[in-house]
Design a protein around this motif. Structure first.
Motif, mmCIF file in Angstrom:
data_model
loop_
_atom_site.group_PDB
_atom_site.id
_atom_site.type_symbol
_atom_site.label_atom_id
_atom_site.label_comp_id
_atom_site.label_asym_id
_atom_site.label_seq_id
_atom_site.Cartn_x
_atom_site.Cartn_y
_atom_site.Cartn_z
ATOM 1 N N GLY A 69 1.539 -0.818 4.408
ATOM 2 C CA GLY A 69 0.862 -2.145 4.494
ATOM 3 C C GLY A 69 1.679 -2.976 5.422
ATOM 4 O O GLY A 69 2.062 -2.369 6.566
ATOM 5 N N LYS A 101 0.934 -1.321 -0.080
ATOM 6 C CA LYS A 101 -0.075 -0.075 0.096
ATOM 7 C C LYS A 101 0.815 1.411 -0.080
ATOM 8 O O LYS A 101 0.363 2.202 0.861
ATOM 9 C CB LYS A 101 -1.028 -0.142 1.227
ATOM 10 C CG LYS A 101 -1.977 -1.278 1.303
ATOM 11 C CD LYS A 101 -2.751 -1.355 2.417
ATOM 12 C CE LYS A 101 -3.584 -2.611 2.539
ATOM 13 N NZ LYS A 101 -4.559 -2.523 3.549
ATOM 14 N N ASP A 131 -5.106 1.811 6.504
ATOM 15 C CA ASP A 131 -5.743 2.191 5.251
ATOM 16 C C ASP A 131 -6.218 3.776 5.399
ATOM 17 O O ASP A 131 -6.864 4.168 4.251
ATOM 18 C CB ASP A 131 -6.794 1.566 4.721
ATOM 19 C CG ASP A 131 -6.607 0.227 4.595
ATOM 20 O OD1 ASP A 131 -5.387 -0.114 4.098
ATOM 21 O OD2 ASP A 131 -7.473 -1.045 4.749
#
Length: 370
Positions: A278, A208, A322
């Motif tokens: 991540g 991510k 996130d």
């Protein structure tokens, strides 16, 4: 010190031989007088060990793959050599391991599984498969304490759960670290004195890393300019390059894959923060070894065990998974708060020196396997 002086009684049969594990396999081969066998399937873009540097290497096993499952051809010949202890990769999708575990119950051979164990996100069918697989073994070698705690709650006997932690080549890193001098590495690279955020590892979508690029733009709007450095290659690289804001193009550097530790070391040492939006993995080990704190997300069920080396506010911080605004806040607070960089550096060193190193792992494994 070796405790098996004559016949080799321990064999490792593992699915792959990643280059970054050479040091620990070499050490275990020496202290345990063990033999190593590896599957030959290529594991993504992870570089393989040069077997010439691993004296205890015996042979590669052909791997047959179908969907997510695999089978190592030749495991039975190894089993027939009558090793007293065999250590397997703890992945239940390696179907040949199931048969080896079952057959071992009719012999005196003890089989241990080296595994992440429990994550905390397992659904019923996964729990059932894992429990059945793990309980066929004589013990589990786990990377972290959280997995052990979760498995005890699932009914596993604690005496079969052994936490051995994880590591990179810390002995070598310490030697290299001592040669590093403070310089203008990043001033020369970016032509500014901005704080530097770094990531090292495979550039995959699971990491991510797009959140890090988004965070750079938001931090700029909060009047905090930062530089970004990426060390590694992978499937997400093109997408990441395309996400870099045109106004930030001179403040983002993709260095590609670097395998020479002496070249990696100054980049990690002189960075202000290592950020892995991540899961963090061995990135944490690498960064902390050079005294650079780590930021990653706080959903531990979606983490891997190395996150345990991050102590909140000491060797790094956690942000809400996130949530780019949470990531921005954590980066901002860390960089603008008054922190003694050298004190933080020593905290990072101490964390690795206490348990996340080759000496610690080899001593723990020696005590378990003898």
């Amino acid at each position: 010190m070796r405790f098996f002086l004559k016949k080799k009684t321990i064999a490792f049969i593992l699915n792959y031989a990643p280059h970054y594990r050479l040091h620990i396999y070499k050490k275990l081969g020496e202290v345990l007088n063990a033999d190593f066998y590896f599957g030959n399937k290529v594991n993504g873009n992870i570089k393989k060990i040069n077997y010439e540097y691993l004296p205890s290497f015996k042979s590669e096993l052909k791997t047959i793959s179908f969907n997510k499952f695999s089978w190592l051809i030749g495991w039975y010949k190894i089993f027939r050599k009558k090793y007293s202890i065999i250590i397997l990769t703890g992945d239940p999708q390696i179907l040949s391991n199931w048969l080896l575990l079952i057959i071992s119950k009719t012999t005196n051979t003890k089989v241990f599984l080296h595994t992440h164990g429990w994550y905390g996100r397992e659904k019923l069918i996964t729990k059932t498969i894992k429990k059945t697989y793990y309980k066929l073994s004589d013990g589990l070698l786990l990377y972290g304490e959280r997995a052990k705690s979760l498995m005890i709650n699932e009914g596993f006997d604690p005496k079969y759960l052994h936490v051995i932690y994880n590591n990179l080549d810390y002995e070598n890193q310490v030697l290299i670290r001592k040669t590093i001098t403070k310089d203008n590495l990043y001033k020369s690279l970016f032509n500014n004195n901005n704080p530097v955020l770094i990531f090292i590892g495979r550039l995959t979508y699971a990491k991510k890393l797009d959140l890090l690029i988004e965070a750079q733009i938001i931090l700029e709007n909060k009047n905090l300019s930062v530089n970004l450095v990426f060390i590694g290659e992978g499937e997400a690289e093109i997408n990441l390059r395309n996400k870099v804001d045109i106004s930030m193009i001179d403040r983002v550097c993709f260095l590609g894959s670097i395998y020479e530790e002496q070249m990696i070391a100054p980049y990690l040492y002189h960075a202000d923060l290592c950020v892995s939006p991540g899961f963090v993995g061995l990135t944490a080990m690498h960064s902390l070894a050079y005294g650079t704190p780590v930021i990653t997300h706080n959903n531990f069920s979606n983490q891997v065990p190395e996150f345990e080396a991050i102590k909140e506010g000491i060797t790094g911080v956690f942000f809400e998974e996130d949530n780019v605004n949470s990531l921005v806040d954590k980066i901002y607070d860390w960089l603008v708060s008054v922190k003694d960089r050298e004190v933080i550096r020593e905290y990072c060193f101490k964390e690795i020196e206490e348990k996340w190193n080759i000496e610690s792992q080899s001593k723990i494994m020696t005590s378990i396997l003898k």
